[in-house]
Design a protein around this motif. Sequence first.
Motif, short mmCIF file in Angstrom:
data_model
loop_
_atom_site.label_atom_id
_atom_site.label_comp_id
_atom_site.label_asym_id
_atom_site.label_seq_id
_atom_site.Cartn_x
_atom_site.Cartn_y
_atom_site.Cartn_z
N ALA A 346 42.06 43.03 38.64
CA ALA A 346 43.28 42.72 37.85
C ALA A 346 44.24 41.82 38.78
CB ALA A 346 43.68 44.13 37.59
N ASN A 347 44.22 42.33 40.20
CA ASN A 347 45.00 41.35 41.10
C ASN A 347 44.60 39.89 41.09
OD1 ASN A 347 46.30 43.68 42.10
ND2 ASN A 347 44.99 44.12 43.61
N CYS A 348 43.43 39.66 40.94
CA CYS A 348 42.86 38.26 40.81
C CYS A 348 43.35 37.90 39.47
CB CYS A 348 41.21 38.22 40.70
SG CYS A 348 40.45 38.78 42.17
N ARG A 349 43.43 38.50 38.22
CA ARG A 349 43.86 37.81 37.36
C ARG A 349 45.49 37.53 37.22
NH1 ARG A 349 44.03 42.16 32.57
NH2 ARG A 349 45.38 42.89 33.75
N ARG A 350 46.26 38.50 38.04
CA ARG A 350 47.58 38.19 38.25
C ARG A 350 47.92 36.86 39.05
NH1 ARG A 350 48.04 43.83 37.56
NH2 ARG A 350 47.65 44.40 40.02
N SER A 351 46.82 36.74 40.13
CA SER A 351 46.94 35.38 40.86
C SER A 351 46.44 34.38 40.32
CB SER A 351 46.51 35.86 42.23
OG SER A 351 46.85 37.03 42.77
N GLY A 352 46.25 34.37 39.07
CA GLY A 352 45.47 33.20 38.71
C GLY A 352 43.90 32.68 39.14
N LEU A 366 25.58 47.90 34.59
CA LEU A 366 25.90 46.70 35.53
C LEU A 366 26.24 45.56 34.49
CD1 LEU A 366 23.47 46.47 38.60
CD2 LEU A 366 25.69 47.26 38.50
N LEU A 367 25.70 45.38 33.58
CA LEU A 367 25.92 44.20 32.51
C LEU A 367 27.21 44.39 32.00
CD1 LEU A 367 22.64 43.53 30.76
CD2 LEU A 367 23.33 42.85 33.14
N ALA A 368 27.85 45.82 31.66
CA ALA A 368 28.86 46.06 31.12
C ALA A 368 29.96 45.75 32.39
CB ALA A 368 29.00 47.59 30.73
N PHE A 369 29.74 46.27 33.39
CA PHE A 369 30.61 46.09 34.34
C PHE A 369 31.12 44.41 34.54
CE2 PHE A 369 31.16 45.04 39.05
CZ PHE A 369 32.52 45.22 39.20
N VAL A 370 29.96 43.73 34.62
CA VAL A 370 30.20 42.34 34.87
C VAL A 370 30.93 41.58 33.83
CG1 VAL A 370 28.98 39.99 35.30
CG2 VAL A 370 28.20 42.11 36.51
N ARG A 371 30.36 42.10 32.61
CA ARG A 371 31.23 41.54 31.36
C ARG A 371 32.78 41.86 31.54
NH1 ARG A 371 26.30 43.19 28.46
NH2 ARG A 371 25.15 41.15 27.82
N ARG A 372 33.13 42.90 31.88
CA ARG A 372 34.65 43.21 32.03
C ARG A 372 35.22 42.33 33.01
NH1 ARG A 372 36.62 49.40 32.71
NH2 ARG A 372 38.89 48.97 32.33
N VAL A 373 34.74 42.19 34.25
CA VAL A 373 35.31 41.31 35.12
C VAL A 373 35.32 40.00 34.63
CG1 VAL A 373 34.88 40.36 37.36
CG2 VAL A 373 34.02 42.86 37.19
N ALA A 374 34.52 39.35 34.00
CA ALA A 374 34.58 38.10 33.16
C ALA A 374 35.74 38.26 32.33
CB ALA A 374 33.35 37.79 32.56
N GLU A 375 36.03 39.21 31.33
CA GLU A 375 36.90 39.20 30.47
C GLU A 375 38.28 39.38 31.15
OE1 GLU A 375 35.82 42.35 28.05
OE2 GLU A 375 34.07 41.52 27.21
N MET A 376 38.31 39.99 32.28
CA MET A 376 39.62 40.26 32.76
C MET A 376 40.25 39.25 33.37
SD MET A 376 39.31 44.14 34.12
CE MET A 376 40.87 44.07 35.15
N THR A 377 39.28 38.14 33.91
CA THR A 377 40.02 37.21 34.72
C THR A 377 39.62 35.74 34.20
OG1 THR A 377 37.93 36.77 36.03
CG2 THR A 377 39.47 38.36 36.88
N ARG A 378 39.29 35.94 32.68
CA ARG A 378 38.73 34.86 31.85
C ARG A 378 37.61 33.82 32.65
NH1 ARG A 378 44.46 35.08 31.45
NH2 ARG A 378 45.11 35.27 29.22
N GLY A 379 36.87 34.74 33.29
CA GLY A 379 35.75 33.96 34.12
C GLY A 379 34.57 33.89 33.18
N LYS A 380 33.38 33.98 33.96
CA LYS A 380 31.95 33.84 33.29
C LYS A 380 31.32 34.80 33.83
CE LYS A 380 32.85 29.87 33.64
NZ LYS A 380 32.82 28.24 34.10
N ALA A 381 30.13 35.38 32.92
CA ALA A 381 29.53 36.11 33.57
C ALA A 381 27.95 35.45 33.10
CB ALA A 381 29.36 37.69 32.95
N TYR A 382 26.79 35.41 34.12
CA TYR A 382 25.53 34.75 33.92
C TYR A 382 24.67 36.00 34.77
CZ TYR A 382 27.79 30.43 33.96
OH TYR A 382 28.72 29.18 33.51
#
Length: 406
Positions: A346-352, A366-382
Motif C-alpha cells: 500500500a505504501n508503494c501505491r501511495r508513492s506511485g 501464492l497466486l492469490a497474493f501476487v494478484r493482490r499485489v498487482a491490483e494494489m499497485t496497478r502492476g502486473k503479475a507473471y
Amino acid sequence: MTTGKTTRYSRFEGELDSLEASELMQMIQEALLGQGFNDPYDPDPDARPSMDDLFDAILEALAERNMIPEDQLLEALQADDISQTRIGQQIERLMDKLQEEGFIRKELGEDGGGQGGAGEGGEATFQLTDKSIDFLGYRSLRDLMGGLGHSGAGSHDTRDYASGIEMSGELKNYEFGDTLNLDTTATLGNVMGKGFEQLEESDLVIRQAEYHSSAATVVMLDCSHSMILYGEDRFTPAKQVALALAHLIRTQYAGDTVKFVLFHDSAEEVPVSKLAQAQIGPYHTNTAGGLRLAQQLLRRENKDMKQIVMITDGKPSALTLPDGRIYKNPYGLDPYVMGATLREVANCRRSGIQVNTFMLAQDPDLLAFVRRVAEMTRGKAYFTTPQNIGQYVLMDFVANKTKLVN
C-alpha cells in the motif's frame, strides 16, 4: 624461476593456449553465476568461490566439450594432484589468462595461501571484475533476447507526446510552452492566404515528438533457500535476468537507473559488481523488508516513473520487528506477516511505485497474493518458469513505460 627445461606442447595444447579469455568466460559463465559453490541445505550467503572452484569449473567445461584428449583425461583421473598433470598445468595457464586480461581478481587469504576450497580463511578466492560483470550481462542479454527476434530495445516509448525530442509524432497546433519544432509546410499553408504580417499563434503547426520518460527500477531478488531446493535452481536464472537488465539499461537507456535488493530473512542492497557471485541464504522470505528497502532507494531518484521488479518463488514468511529482531513463520500464510507485507504494498501505491511480480511457483495461495499485489499497485503479475523468466522480465521492461506514463 627459469630452469632451462624445454616444455613441448601437443597440437591440442597449443589450441588451448590460443583460447581467448572471452571464449573461456563464455564456457564457464553458468558456473560463475550458479550455486555450485554452496550447500543448498546449509546455505552460506558469505561463501566465496575459491581458485579451486574456478579450476574445477574450467576442467568441467573442457570435459563437457570433449576438449581434453583421452590420454590426458586418464592421466588426470589417476593423478593424486591433478594440478601437476598436463591438463592441470594448462588450466592454470588459462586461469592466469583470465587474471591478466582483467576478468577475475585473485584475493589471497590471511596466510597468503594458494588454492583452497570454499573461500575459507587463509585460502585464495577470486572476485569477478567490472569487465566480467559487463561481459556476463551482455551474454545474458544476448541469450535471453535471442529467442525474441528483434528485441525492440531503444528508448522507452510512451503514449504521450512532447515537442522537442524525436520529431516522429503527429501534427498539432502550437500552444504556449511547446518547443517550436515547426512543420513548415502546414504552417505556410495557414498563412499563405492572409500573408505573414497577419501571422497569429494559432497558425503555427508543430510536429510532436515521442516522449521518452526516464525510469528508476529496483530489482528484488528472492534468495531464500527454496530458490535452489527441490531439484531446481531458480536463483541462477534470476541473476542472469538481473545482469541482462543492468546491461540493457546501461547501454540503451542512459537516463534510467537500476538497483538490486536481495531479500531473505532480512534484505540488503547489493551492487551490480557483487550480484553475479551472490549466494542463496538465509532461509526465509522477508518480502516486506525487501519492499521497504526498495522504496527507500526509489525515494532518492527523481524519475518520471518508479517501479519494483520482484522475482520470487515463495510466500512471505519473515518480518523485521521494530526492535530489529526477525519474526519467522514458514508454515502457511501468517496473517501477521501478510498484513505487514500488504502495508508495504500500500505504501508503494501511495508513492506511485508500480510492483511487477514474477512468480516462479504455482501454489494457489501464492497466486492469490501476487494478484493482490498487482491490483494494489496497478502492476502486473507473471507466473513463469526458470526457462522463460528472462524473456518475460525484459519484454515487460522494454514495454513498461508505454503503459505507465499516460
